[in-house]
Design an enzyme around this catalytic site. Structure first.
Site, short mmCIF file in Angstrom:
data_model
loop_
_atom_site.label_atom_id
_atom_site.label_comp_id
_atom_site.label_asym_id
_atom_site.label_seq_id
_atom_site.Cartn_x
_atom_site.Cartn_y
_atom_site.Cartn_z
N TYR A 14 0.80 -1.23 0.00
CA TYR A 14 0.00 0.00 0.00
C TYR A 14 0.83 1.28 0.00
O TYR A 14 0.28 2.37 0.15
CB TYR A 14 -0.93 0.02 1.22
CG TYR A 14 -2.19 -0.81 1.06
CD1 TYR A 14 -2.13 -2.20 1.06
CD2 TYR A 14 -3.43 -0.20 0.92
CE1 TYR A 14 -3.28 -2.95 0.92
CE2 TYR A 14 -4.58 -0.95 0.79
CZ TYR A 14 -4.50 -2.32 0.79
OH TYR A 14 -5.65 -3.07 0.65
N LYS A 18 1.80 -15.04 4.39
CA LYS A 18 2.13 -15.99 3.34
C LYS A 18 3.64 -16.20 3.34
O LYS A 18 4.30 -16.11 2.29
CB LYS A 18 1.62 -15.48 1.98
CG LYS A 18 0.12 -15.66 1.79
CD LYS A 18 -0.31 -17.13 1.73
CE LYS A 18 0.24 -17.84 0.51
NZ LYS A 18 -0.08 -19.30 0.55
N ASP A 54 -4.07 -18.19 3.66
CA ASP A 54 -5.09 -18.98 2.95
C ASP A 54 -5.74 -20.00 3.89
O ASP A 54 -6.95 -20.20 3.89
CB ASP A 54 -4.50 -19.65 1.70
CG ASP A 54 -3.19 -20.39 1.95
OD1 ASP A 54 -2.60 -20.23 3.04
OD2 ASP A 54 -2.75 -21.15 1.06
N ASP A 114 -6.59 -6.67 5.00
CA ASP A 114 -7.70 -6.15 4.20
C ASP A 114 -8.63 -7.29 3.82
O ASP A 114 -9.85 -7.22 4.01
CB ASP A 114 -7.13 -5.48 2.94
CG ASP A 114 -8.24 -4.98 2.03
OD1 ASP A 114 -9.20 -4.37 2.54
OD2 ASP A 114 -8.15 -5.21 0.80
N ASP A 153 -12.64 -8.45 5.54
CA ASP A 153 -13.93 -8.57 4.85
C ASP A 153 -14.52 -9.97 5.06
O ASP A 153 -15.73 -10.12 5.26
CB ASP A 153 -13.77 -8.31 3.34
CG ASP A 153 -13.93 -6.83 2.98
OD1 ASP A 153 -13.64 -5.98 3.85
OD2 ASP A 153 -14.34 -6.53 1.85
#
Ligand code: IPM
Ligand code: MG
Length: 350
Positions: free
Chosen positions: A136, A186, A219, A243, A247
């Protein structure tokens, strides 16, 4: 005196901020809080009128003259590039160094959970997202743009300082909750940029022996949030993982209509906003759900030590949800302002 800057922004932003402001007024009256607010004209209208996104004078005003900023939403179909939203929202996160993005996710009623057989006792987590680094920062670029040989690069940056300060904040939060912290990354596929998080975690965990520190690949975390949501208490992720997982987590408790957030530089700056966007399709229909904005104001009151007022606001929101006094997205038939009226009435007699 609590000095608040209001940035209603675009779309349904002004509608939900109106209700959040009414609720603040009711809480202030009931609990005897002194507060003042100023509304800043920043957003798509201003951009279309003047070309300004976040003028320097507005930035300095926001930085220097307020205790907290309350944001509605940014995004307008007339500005397809969304440049104003990027400058204002991502700009404030970067320029005020709001490195903690806190997104509490709590199931209030089993009706709102899309998972079979899960109830409120099983879904209660806090997503702690790093808010200034990762992909970002805007660092990157194109080579041979718009040719078949184009190269596009976005750089993923993590600093050890950035990992350490976020992890310490998350550990301290975990201490006040169930004492379990899960770092989601990750590191298997991104060993450099995500490996630093695991090394930072290993170094800091001994400072918090009372907190159980776990790591999960993001994941796998996405899968387990669906299959074993009760395992999550404080969830830590970099800007990108946070992020996406925030959600997903919000969907477990009724979606973005009930998702508040805070972007913080603890001790220095604080910005509160509903996680949802500007929903241009429902502007002016009375369908905008103000609860995420009102819950964000509840977070603000709590952070500034107004615990009784925060409890009253949170309690009134829970009450509205449980008794079906909501907008249609949550199954009720109230309009935006009627939800505000209901919450204000509850807060006033809390
Ligand atoms: C959020 C949003 C933003 C983000 C978008 C609008 C850039 O999804 O606040 O979660 O990715 O941070
Ligand atoms: Mg998001």
């Amino acid at each position: 005196m609590l000095r608040l800057a209001l940035l209603p922004g675009d779309g349904i932003g002004p509608e939900v901020i109106d209700q959040a402001t009414r609720v603040l007024g009711a809480a202030a009256a009931r609990f005897d809080l002194a507060w003042q607010h100023e509304t800043l004209d920043l957003g798509a209208e201003r951009y279309l009128r003047t070309g300004d996104t976040l003028p320097e004078a507005s930035f300095v005003h926001l930085r220097d003259d307020f205790d907290a900023i309350v944001v509605g939403a940014f995004g307008d179909p007339r500005v397809p590039s969304n440049v104003h939203a990027k400058d204002i929202l991502l700009g404030l996160r970067q320029r005020l160094d709001l490195y903690v993005n806190l997104r509490p996710v709590k199931l209030l009623d089993a009706r709102f959970c899309p998972l079979k057989g899960r109830g409120p006792s099983e879904i209660d987590m806090a997503i702690v997202r790093e808010n200034t680094e990762s992909v970002y920062t805007g660092i990157g670029g194109h080579l041979r743009k718009d040719t078949p040989h184009e190269v596009a690069q976005s750089v993923m940056i993590h600093t050890r300082m950035g990992c350490d300060r976020l992890l310490r904040h998350a550990f301290a939060l975990a201490r006040t909750r169930r004492g379990v912290l899960t770092l989601c990354d990750k590191a298997n596929a991104i060993p450099h940029a995500h490996g630093i998080w695991r090394r930072a975690l290993a170094a800091i965990a001994p400072e918090f022996p009372d907190v159980e520190a776990r790591t999960l690949y993001a994941d796998v975390a996405a899968m387990r949030m669906v299959t074993h949501p009760h395992e999550f208490d404080v969830v830590v992720g970099d800007n990108l993982m946070g992020d996406i997982l925030s959600d997903l987590a919000a969907a477990l408790v009724g979606g973005l209509g009930l998702a508040p957030s805070a972007s913080l530089h603890p001790g220095l700056h604080a910005l509160y906003e509903p996680v949802h966007g500007s929903a241009p399709d429902i502007v002016g229909t009375g369908k905008a759900n103000p609860l995420a904005a009102i819950l964000s104001v509840g977070m603000l009151l709590r952070d500034f030590g107004h615990t009784a007022a925060a409890d009253a606001v949170d309690g009134a929101c829970a009450n509205a949800v449980l008794s079906g006094e909501t907008t249609p997205d949550l199954g009720g038939n109230l309009a935006t302002s009627e939800v505000g009226t209901y919450i204000c009435a509850h807060v006033s007699r809390a």
